[in-house]
Design a protein around this motif. Structure first.
Motif, PDB file in Angstrom:
ATOM      1  N   UNK A  33       0.775  -1.044   0.110  1.00 57.36           N
ATOM      2  CA  UNK A  33      -0.182   0.116  -0.103  1.00 57.36           C
ATOM      3  C   UNK A  33       1.005   0.898  -0.055  1.00 57.36           C
ATOM      4  N   UNK A  34       0.166   2.473  -0.004  1.00 62.04           N
ATOM      5  CA  UNK A  34       1.024   3.558   0.032  1.00 62.04           C
ATOM      6  C   UNK A  34       0.260   4.577   0.587  1.00 62.04           C
ATOM      7  N   UNK A  35       0.868   5.640   1.380  1.00 65.67           N
ATOM      8  CA  UNK A  35       0.298   6.662   2.054  1.00 65.67           C
ATOM      9  C   UNK A  35       1.159   7.731   2.180  1.00 65.67           C
ATOM     10  N   UNK A  36       0.640   8.837   2.367  1.00 65.62           N
ATOM     11  CA  UNK A  36       1.700  10.136   2.744  1.00 65.62           C
ATOM     12  C   UNK A  36       1.378  10.076   4.406  1.00 65.62           C
ATOM     13  N   UNK A  37       2.486  10.754   5.066  1.00 66.31           N
ATOM     14  CA  UNK A  37       2.582  11.161   6.307  1.00 66.31           C
ATOM     15  C   UNK A  37       1.671  12.275   6.618  1.00 66.31           C
ATOM     16  N   UNK A  38       0.527  11.989   7.243  1.00 62.16           N
ATOM     17  CA  UNK A  38      -0.396  13.086   7.353  1.00 62.16           C
ATOM     18  C   UNK A  38      -0.905  13.747   8.806  1.00 62.16           C
ATOM     19  N   UNK A  39      -0.986  12.799   9.713  1.00 61.88           N
ATOM     20  CA  UNK A  39      -1.260  13.242  10.906  1.00 61.88           C
ATOM     21  C   UNK A  39      -0.271  12.902  11.891  1.00 61.88           C
ATOM     22  N   UNK A  40       0.107  13.870  12.643  1.00 60.02           N
ATOM     23  CA  UNK A  40       1.051  13.537  13.846  1.00 60.02           C
ATOM     24  C   UNK A  40       0.412  13.133  15.022  1.00 60.02           C
ATOM     25  N   UNK A  41       0.812  12.070  15.354  1.00 54.46           N
ATOM     26  CA  UNK A  41       0.122  11.409  16.753  1.00 54.46           C
ATOM     27  C   UNK A  41       1.231  11.774  17.760  1.00 54.46           C
ATOM     28  N   UNK A  42       0.522  12.378  18.972  1.00 50.39           N
ATOM     29  CA  UNK A  42       1.354  12.543  20.274  1.00 50.39           C
ATOM     30  C   UNK A  42       1.197  11.660  21.268  1.00 50.39           C
TER      31      UNK A  42
END
Length: 119
Positions: free
Chosen positions: A108-117
């Motif tokens: 699969x592929x995705x972009x890094x979109x949401x930073x998880x804290x």
């Protein structure tokens, strides 16, 4: 220092389970964080943890001693190399990251979109 310590996406003291739990809770494709690798190996200091399609991927970040650069996953010819871990994150916020599921032999592929804290 790989330029990670001041970054919002860097979860310094986070273990694998805590990281995975945080990503499952958010449940958003492209959510991610970077944690220290469990093995504390200087050749693989960090792990990029990415959520996509209800799965969490733990991708090793390798440090290449000879060039003082970083690369993702297992060593392969023609791989992309970066001068810092931050560069890897910035790059994959704009270009897709290939996610390989070795168990099911899928890609699969995705972009890094949401930073998880991780708190």
């Amino acid at each position: 220092d790989a330029g990670v310590h001041s970054k919002a996406w860097y979860a310094a003291t986070c273990d694998r389970k805590t990281a995975e739990d945080a990503l499952y809770r958010l449940n958003k494709d492209g959510s991610f964080l970077i944690r220290r690798s469990s093995g504390q190996d200087s050749r693989q200091p960090y792990t990029l943890v990415v959520f996509y399609n209800r799965r969490v991927y733990n991708i090793p970040i390798r440090f290449i001693e000879s060039t003082r650069q970083y690369a993702l996953g297992r060593e392969k010819s023609g791989e992309e190399r970066f001068d810092s871990v931050a560069e890897i994150v910035e790059n994959h916020q704009h270009t897709s990251l290939v996610l390989i599921d070795s168990q099911n032999n899928t890609k699969d592929s995705t972009k890094l979109k949401h930073i998880v804290r991780v708190s």
